[in-house]
Each structure stands twice: as C-alpha cells, then as structure tokens.
Design an enzyme around this catalytic site. Structure first.
Site, mmCIF file in Angstrom:
data_model
loop_
_atom_site.group_PDB
_atom_site.id
_atom_site.type_symbol
_atom_site.label_atom_id
_atom_site.label_comp_id
_atom_site.label_asym_id
_atom_site.label_seq_id
_atom_site.Cartn_x
_atom_site.Cartn_y
_atom_site.Cartn_z
ATOM 1 C CG ASP A 122 -33.285 2.778 6.906
ATOM 2 O OD1 ASP A 122 -33.528 2.359 5.765
ATOM 3 O OD2 ASP A 122 -32.786 3.895 7.135
ATOM 4 C CG ASP A 161 -31.569 4.259 1.446
ATOM 5 O OD1 ASP A 161 -30.840 5.021 2.093
ATOM 6 O OD2 ASP A 161 -32.281 3.366 1.972
ATOM 7 C CG HIS A 216 -35.332 0.407 3.052
ATOM 8 N ND1 HIS A 216 -34.072 0.972 3.016
ATOM 9 C CD2 HIS A 216 -35.235 -0.736 2.323
ATOM 10 C CE1 HIS A 216 -33.261 0.220 2.302
ATOM 11 N NE2 HIS A 216 -33.933 -0.835 1.887
HETATM 12 C C1 DX5 Z 1 -28.806 1.938 4.819
HETATM 13 C C2 DX5 Z 1 -30.181 2.546 5.002
HETATM 14 C C3 DX5 Z 1 -30.232 3.985 4.691
HETATM 15 C C4 DX5 Z 1 -29.360 4.846 5.590
HETATM 16 C C5 DX5 Z 1 -29.041 6.117 4.878
HETATM 17 O O1 DX5 Z 1 -28.894 0.569 4.799
HETATM 18 O O2 DX5 Z 1 -31.122 1.901 4.154
HETATM 19 O O3 DX5 Z 1 -31.563 4.464 4.670
HETATM 20 O O4 DX5 Z 1 -29.964 5.158 6.788
HETATM 21 O O5 DX5 Z 1 -28.135 6.827 5.655
HETATM 22 P P1 DX5 Z 1 -27.094 7.823 4.981
HETATM 23 O O6 DX5 Z 1 -27.875 8.879 4.299
HETATM 24 O O7 DX5 Z 1 -26.282 8.305 6.131
HETATM 25 O O8 DX5 Z 1 -26.265 7.018 4.003
HETATM 26 ZN ZN ZN Z 2 -33.089 2.870 3.840
#
Ligand code: DX5
Ligand code: ZN
Length: 221
Positions: A36, A174, A67
């Site tokens: 991320d 996600d 991402h």
């Molecule tokens: C949020 C990110 C996600 C996040 C997911 O903006 O894009 O990838 O890290 O984390 P969890 O699974 O804890 O929601």
């Molecule tokens: Zn993400």
C-alpha cells in the site's frame, strides 16, 4: 462456479521496521505481497516514498502487488512496474488518462489494476476492460488498515463480476477481509483478496492465509 483464489496480504499493519521478518511470516502461503503506497494527499496517511517502495519490491521473495493511493499517479505508476512490481494498481479517481497509464504499465511488463473507492461506480469504467488485468473494489475508504468491511460494496462486486464476464480479469477486494467476511466477498464474485490486520494480528499468519483461502474456496467450488 470453480475459480482460482489468490490471497495478497497487506503489510500496512505489519511492523515496518522489521519488514524482512514480517514478509517471511507470510511468504509461504501468499500469492503476492500487497504493497500500500500512500502519499498523504490522495489519502490522509503516508506509507512509503518511491525509493523505499522499490527497495521492498526488489527484496521481496514473492511478487509484489503495488496499490498506489497517490495523487497524479500517471507519471509514477510505470516506474513501479519498472522497479519490478508484478502488478501496479492505480485509482480511477487519481488518474488523468487511464488508458495511457495502463498501457504504460503494460509496456514495462507488469499487470494492470484499476481501483475504485467506495463511492465510485463501476459502470463508468466498463469501457476500460481491454486494458485492465484486475479490478480492485475497495471495501473500506482507502487510507488505513483495520477498518470494518463495507457490506454495501458487495453489490458493486457482483456488478463487476457481471461486467468481467468470461474475460480473465481478476477481481480483488481490499479492506476488512477476515474469516467473517471473505466468504461473502467470494460469493459475490471476488477471486483476489487483500488481508492486512486479519493476517498480521494472527498468531500464525501463514496458517491464517490458508484458512482464508479455504474459506473462499468453500463457496466457489
Ligand atoms: C487500505 C489499504 C488496505 C489495508 C487493508 O487503504 O488499501 O490494503 O491495508 O487492511 P485490512 O485488511 O486491515 O482492512
Ligand atoms: Zn490496499
């Protein structure tokens, strides 16, 4: 309907100071590492600059699914592909020219992803099918890990699955994916799952990934 399932753990909630050990905890069971990238402009949080992100990409023992939650993503996205990311996902809301950016990512040899925030509708993006290898439907507002899965996004996942039809385009979700939510997302048509806190808060991350995969498979087989 039988479908391939991919689990892509997010290291957002991992211990970023000890990334190598953290990645080792999930490498065996994961398909890709979900990275991320946040710039504190497109989202109200900052994670990595390009230099740090490319170091992580270069050192990762498994393919990296980048991402990009950054503003003006068109200029920087191809550089992530060039740095070695397996796939580079840009937000529809942050790109000025979706087609040329996706083509530039392909030109550097990576898969392309197009991400939609919760309030962005899929219908306007159906025309980009030819250049997209994966749609990412955000199931939380991007910016932070550990948020609650937005059940109201399931309908968008279903619509996206219909739009994809028989094309080999992956459908990723996600945000808030856990043993409680993954089956619903899979039933709605998702085949690629980001999981951050559910994996890294678990005492055995590789085992949690296997359980998540089995749970998704149980509704798609
Ligand atoms: C949020 C990110 C996600 C996040 C997911 O903006 O894009 O990838 O890290 O984390 P969890 O699974 O804890 O929601
Ligand atoms: Zn993400």
């Amino acid at each position: 309907m039988s479908r391939e399932i991919r689990i892509t753990p997010s290291i957002l909630n991992a211990d970023l100071a000890n990334l190598e050990q953290e990645i080792a905890l999930i490498a065996d069971a994961s398909d890709f590492l979900h990275l991320d990238v946040m710039d504190n402009i497109f989202v109200p949080n900052f994670t990595f600059d390009f230099e740090r992100a490319s170091q992580i990409i270069k050192n990762s023992p498994i393919g990296v699914d980048a991402h990009l939650m950054v503003a003006d993503v068109d200029d920087i996205a191809p550089a992530y592909a060039q740095a070695g990311a397996t796939s580079v996902t840009v937000h529809a809301e942050a790109t000025k020219n979706i087609v040329s950016t996706l083509k530039a990512i392909h030109g550097e040899g990576a898969r392309t992803g197009l991400a939609l925030k919760p309030r962005t509708q899929i219908a306007s993006y159906a025309r980009f099918l030819d250049d997209v290898d994966m749609f990412l439907i955000m199931t939380v507002e991007p910016g932070f890990g550990g948020q609650k899965f937005m059940l109201e996004m399931l309908d968008k996942v279903r619509q996206t699955r219909l739009i994809i039809g028989a094309r080999p385009i992956w459908l990723q979700v996600d945000g808030g994916i856990s043993l409680e939510t993954i089956a619903q997302a899979a039933e709605a048509g998702a085949d690629t799952f980001v999981a951050g806190s559910s994996v890294f808060n678990s005492s055995d991350p590789n085992e949690m990934i296997r359980s998540l995969r089995n749970c998704a498979l149980s509704v798609t087989d």
